[in-house]
Design a protein around this motif. Structure first.
Motif, PDB file in Angstrom:
ATOM      1  N   ARG A  47       0.852  -1.192   0.000  1.00 26.15           N
ATOM      2  CA  ARG A  47       0.000   0.000   0.000  1.00 26.15           C
ATOM      3  C   ARG A  47       0.884   1.238   0.000  1.00 26.15           C
ATOM      4  O   ARG A  47       2.009   1.208   0.481  1.00 26.15           O
ATOM      5  CB  ARG A  47      -0.932   0.010   1.223  1.00 26.15           C
ATOM      6  CG  ARG A  47      -1.960  -1.111   1.178  1.00 26.15           C
ATOM      7  CD  ARG A  47      -2.945  -1.051   2.306  1.00 26.15           C
ATOM      8  NE  ARG A  47      -3.822  -2.224   2.285  1.00 26.15           N
ATOM      9  CZ  ARG A  47      -4.671  -2.537   3.244  1.00 26.15           C
ATOM     10  NH1 ARG A  47      -4.774  -1.761   4.318  1.00 26.15           N
ATOM     11  NH2 ARG A  47      -5.433  -3.617   3.154  1.00 26.15           N
ATOM     12  N   GLY A  48       0.328   2.321  -0.538  1.00 22.31           N
ATOM     13  CA  GLY A  48       1.038   3.594  -0.539  1.00 22.31           C
ATOM     14  C   GLY A  48       1.856   3.854  -1.780  1.00 22.31           C
ATOM     15  O   GLY A  48       2.470   4.910  -1.897  1.00 22.31           O
ATOM     16  N   HIS A  49       1.896   2.927  -2.739  1.00 23.51           N
ATOM     17  CA  HIS A  49       2.677   3.104  -3.970  1.00 23.51           C
ATOM     18  C   HIS A  49       1.724   3.336  -5.144  1.00 23.51           C
ATOM     19  O   HIS A  49       0.532   3.000  -5.077  1.00 23.51           O
ATOM     20  CB  HIS A  49       3.521   1.855  -4.241  1.00 23.51           C
ATOM     21  CG  HIS A  49       2.706   0.644  -4.592  1.00 23.51           C
ATOM     22  ND1 HIS A  49       1.791   0.091  -3.709  1.00 23.51           N
ATOM     23  CD2 HIS A  49       2.641  -0.105  -5.717  1.00 23.51           C
ATOM     24  CE1 HIS A  49       1.207  -0.946  -4.275  1.00 23.51           C
ATOM     25  NE2 HIS A  49       1.699  -1.086  -5.495  1.00 23.51           N
ATOM     26  N   LEU A  50       2.246   3.905  -6.226  1.00 23.45           N
ATOM     27  CA  LEU A  50       1.468   4.085  -7.443  1.00 23.45           C
ATOM     28  C   LEU A  50       1.943   3.186  -8.569  1.00 23.45           C
ATOM     29  O   LEU A  50       1.254   3.051  -9.579  1.00 23.45           O
ATOM     30  CB  LEU A  50       1.513   5.551  -7.900  1.00 23.45           C
ATOM     31  CG  LEU A  50       0.948   6.601  -6.945  1.00 23.45           C
ATOM     32  CD1 LEU A  50       0.807   7.939  -7.662  1.00 23.45           C
ATOM     33  CD2 LEU A  50      -0.372   6.175  -6.327  1.00 23.45           C
TER      34      LEU A  50
ATOM     35  N   ARG B 249       6.453   6.031  -6.289  1.00 25.48           N
ATOM     36  CA  ARG B 249       5.346   6.877  -5.856  1.00 25.48           C
ATOM     37  C   ARG B 249       4.868   7.804  -6.965  1.00 25.48           C
ATOM     38  O   ARG B 249       4.010   8.668  -6.736  1.00 25.48           O
ATOM     39  CB  ARG B 249       5.737   7.655  -4.604  1.00 25.48           C
ATOM     40  CG  ARG B 249       5.962   6.715  -3.410  1.00 25.48           C
ATOM     41  CD  ARG B 249       6.216   7.440  -2.112  1.00 25.48           C
ATOM     42  NE  ARG B 249       7.447   8.215  -2.143  1.00 25.48           N
ATOM     43  CZ  ARG B 249       7.541   9.492  -1.805  1.00 25.48           C
ATOM     44  NH1 ARG B 249       6.464  10.161  -1.420  1.00 25.48           N
ATOM     45  NH2 ARG B 249       8.691  10.118  -1.857  1.00 25.48           N
TER      46      ARG B 249
ATOM     47  N   VAL C 158       5.038   3.876   2.038  1.00 25.32           N
ATOM     48  CA  VAL C 158       4.808   2.578   1.399  1.00 25.32           C
ATOM     49  C   VAL C 158       5.042   1.472   2.432  1.00 25.32           C
ATOM     50  O   VAL C 158       6.033   1.502   3.166  1.00 25.32           O
ATOM     51  CB  VAL C 158       5.731   2.379   0.183  1.00 25.32           C
ATOM     52  CG1 VAL C 158       5.481   1.016  -0.466  1.00 25.32           C
ATOM     53  CG2 VAL C 158       5.513   3.507  -0.835  1.00 25.32           C
TER      54      VAL C 158
ATOM     55  N   VAL D 229      -9.253   6.677   1.969  1.00 27.26           N
ATOM     56  CA  VAL D 229      -7.895   6.851   1.470  1.00 27.26           C
ATOM     57  C   VAL D 229      -7.585   8.340   1.407  1.00 27.26           C
ATOM     58  O   VAL D 229      -8.319   9.119   0.772  1.00 27.26           O
ATOM     59  CB  VAL D 229      -7.727   6.216   0.075  1.00 27.26           C
ATOM     60  CG1 VAL D 229      -6.344   6.527  -0.491  1.00 27.26           C
ATOM     61  CG2 VAL D 229      -7.947   4.704   0.153  1.00 27.26           C
TER      62      VAL D 229
ATOM     63  N   LEU E  55      -4.844  10.987   0.155  1.00 26.44           N
ATOM     64  CA  LEU E  55      -3.683  11.233  -0.697  1.00 26.44           C
ATOM     65  C   LEU E  55      -3.148  12.623  -0.380  1.00 26.44           C
ATOM     66  O   LEU E  55      -3.875  13.613  -0.489  1.00 26.44           O
ATOM     67  CB  LEU E  55      -4.073  11.125  -2.171  1.00 26.44           C
ATOM     68  CG  LEU E  55      -2.926  11.182  -3.193  1.00 26.44           C
ATOM     69  CD1 LEU E  55      -3.344  10.489  -4.491  1.00 26.44           C
ATOM     70  CD2 LEU E  55      -2.481  12.601  -3.510  1.00 26.44           C
TER      71      LEU E  55
ATOM     72  N   ILE F 173      -1.650   7.642   1.223  1.00 28.69           N
ATOM     73  CA  ILE F 173      -0.777   7.656   0.048  1.00 28.69           C
ATOM     74  C   ILE F 173       0.014   8.952   0.144  1.00 28.69           C
ATOM     75  O   ILE F 173      -0.554  10.038   0.017  1.00 28.69           O
ATOM     76  CB  ILE F 173      -1.564   7.606  -1.274  1.00 28.69           C
ATOM     77  CG1 ILE F 173      -2.387   6.321  -1.361  1.00 28.69           C
ATOM     78  CG2 ILE F 173      -0.612   7.709  -2.464  1.00 28.69           C
ATOM     79  CD1 ILE F 173      -3.284   6.257  -2.592  1.00 28.69           C
TER      80      ILE F 173
ATOM     81  N   THR G 126      -5.441   8.691  -9.408  1.00 28.83           N
ATOM     82  CA  THR G 126      -5.300   7.781  -8.267  1.00 28.83           C
ATOM     83  C   THR G 126      -6.566   7.809  -7.418  1.00 28.83           C
ATOM     84  O   THR G 126      -6.980   8.878  -6.968  1.00 28.83           O
ATOM     85  CB  THR G 126      -4.092   8.188  -7.398  1.00 28.83           C
ATOM     86  OG1 THR G 126      -2.904   8.151  -8.195  1.00 28.83           O
ATOM     87  CG2 THR G 126      -3.934   7.247  -6.216  1.00 28.83           C
TER      88      THR G 126
END
Length: 391
Positions: A15-18, A31, A55, A170, A172, A204, A225
């Motif tokens: 989690r936390g990545h693109l 990211r 992440v 979530v 961001l 994120i 996102t």
């Protein structure tokens, strides 16, 4: 480890990545998506977006032992104090349960006086957490926020599976090196991570050291996102990079917000100005490393612009705060879910007197905690921007 379960590191465990890039060693969390990375040749941005701030590996398991092989890229600044190895924070069912680091790894030597860099390859290392309870639990391993980290292999003494969606919102967040986590104690104690924990949301973190510069590709990445709550902390990098003048800044902010709104038309959207930074409150950039401090074994920054040049459009933090407040105020007439927060509410003059910026630019670990707690109180609490949309 008596019985080793080797688990491929796939996107559903992170989690936390693109984006997740396959490398010669394993996988590298990014990211920013590949398309965004291809649109900018800046080495600073390439370095910081690959540092996995926010992440984390998220697992459901009965394992009592977890081993993670990684290949870190560690930064070395000749003349400056040595940087400690990046930390891995372990959470079990949301509570801190361990901390470790990994030796070895690549080194990236950066000469602050010339801007040149040299990369040297190094060995893979292993982080190990043991002594965990044998019952079923949610495990999070937060990767070092300031150290590019390739994930090579995951081993446990019991099977693992992805953690199911808990229905949390979530959040961001995009910002500068302070949002990235510069000088925070560990990955779960950067101010956005602390605020996310207190706010009960999934983070994120698109805080990029030196690179919150209103880049269109970053706005498009945010647009594309999925997120329920969005915040943009803007200003300091535009000033210390001496990137643009007032004439360009306003339209650039409008364009950034327009792009974000294309993908998130009604999500609560919070614009946050810079925290107090005395060297840039009334003095424009560019910002430079103080070479005399390096000679003394310390890292310190200074503003090199001329305050008189603000009359011709040069930017200071004071000028930017006024412009951001105006833009948000005017746009909010047609966008009731748009909000503004003056960053000095998170860290202001009284805070600077008590917890000064050690290098004149970045808060220390104690100030990160204060900023995170105040953000959670003002934004996630009471009638804050993230409690409920106005519309």
């Amino acid at each position: 480890m008596t019985t080793a379960h080797h688990t491929p590191i796939t996107p559903d465990l992170l989690r936390g990545h693109l984006d997740l890039e396959h490398t010669a060693h394993g996988v590298l969390p990014h990211r920013l998506p590949a398309r965004a990375r291809a649109q900018c040749a800046d080495g600073q941005l390439a370095m910081v977006e690959s540092q996995p701030s926010g992440v984390r590996l998220v697992l459901r398991t009965r394992a009592t032992v977890i081993e993670l092989d990684t290949l870190a890229t560690k930064r070395v600044y000749p003349g400056a104090p040595p940087r400690p190895d990046g930390l891995y924070d372990l959470l079990v069912d949301g509570r801190p349960a361990g901390q470790s680091s990994v030796g070895g790894g690549n080194t990236l030597t950066i000469d602050l006086s010339t801007g040149t860099a040299e990369h040297r390859p190094g060995p893979v290392g292993t982080v190990r957490f043991d002594g965990l309870a044998a019952d079923e639990k949610d495990v999070e391993i937060w990767l070092p926020h300031n150290e590019t980290t390739e994930l090579v292999s995951l081993r446990t003494d019991a099977p693992v599976e992805p953690v199911p969606d808990r229905g949390r919102k979530v959040w961001l967040h995009h910002g500068s090196s302070i949002s990235h986590g510069s000088d925070a104690a560990s990955p779960t104690t950067t101010w956005p991570a602390l605020a996310a924990s207190l706010g009960g949301v999934e983070l994120i973190n698109l805080g990029f050291g030196g690179s919150a510069l209103l880049d269109p590709f970053t706005a498009r990445a945010i647009r594309d996102t999925p997120a329920d709550l969005i915040s943009l902390k803007l200003g300091i990098n535009v000033v210390n990079a001496d990137l643009m003048r007032l004439r360009a800044f306003g339209p650039a902010v409008h364009g950034f917000l327009d792009t974000v709104r294309e993908g998130h038309p009604t999500a609560p959207l919070l614009v946050v100005s810079a925290i107090l930074c005395p060297i840039h409150e009334t003095t424009p950039g560019p910002c430079a490393v103080d070479v005399s401090a390096i000679a003394e074994g310390r890292l310190r920054f200074r503003a090199t612009g001329d305050p008189a040049e603000t009359a011709s459009g040069k930017l200071t933090l004071g000028v930017i705060r006024d412009e951001l407040a105006r833009i948000v105020r005017e746009r909010a007439a047609d966008d009731p879910n748009l909000y503004y927060l003056d960053g000095r509410e998170l860290y202001g003059e009284a805070d600077f007197a008590e917890l000064p910026l050690p290098d004149e630019l970045h808060p220390d670990a104690a100030a990160h905690r204060r900023i995170g707690e105040r953000f959670a109180e003002r934004v996630f609490g009471g009638t804050g921007a993230f409690t409920a949309p106005r519309a």
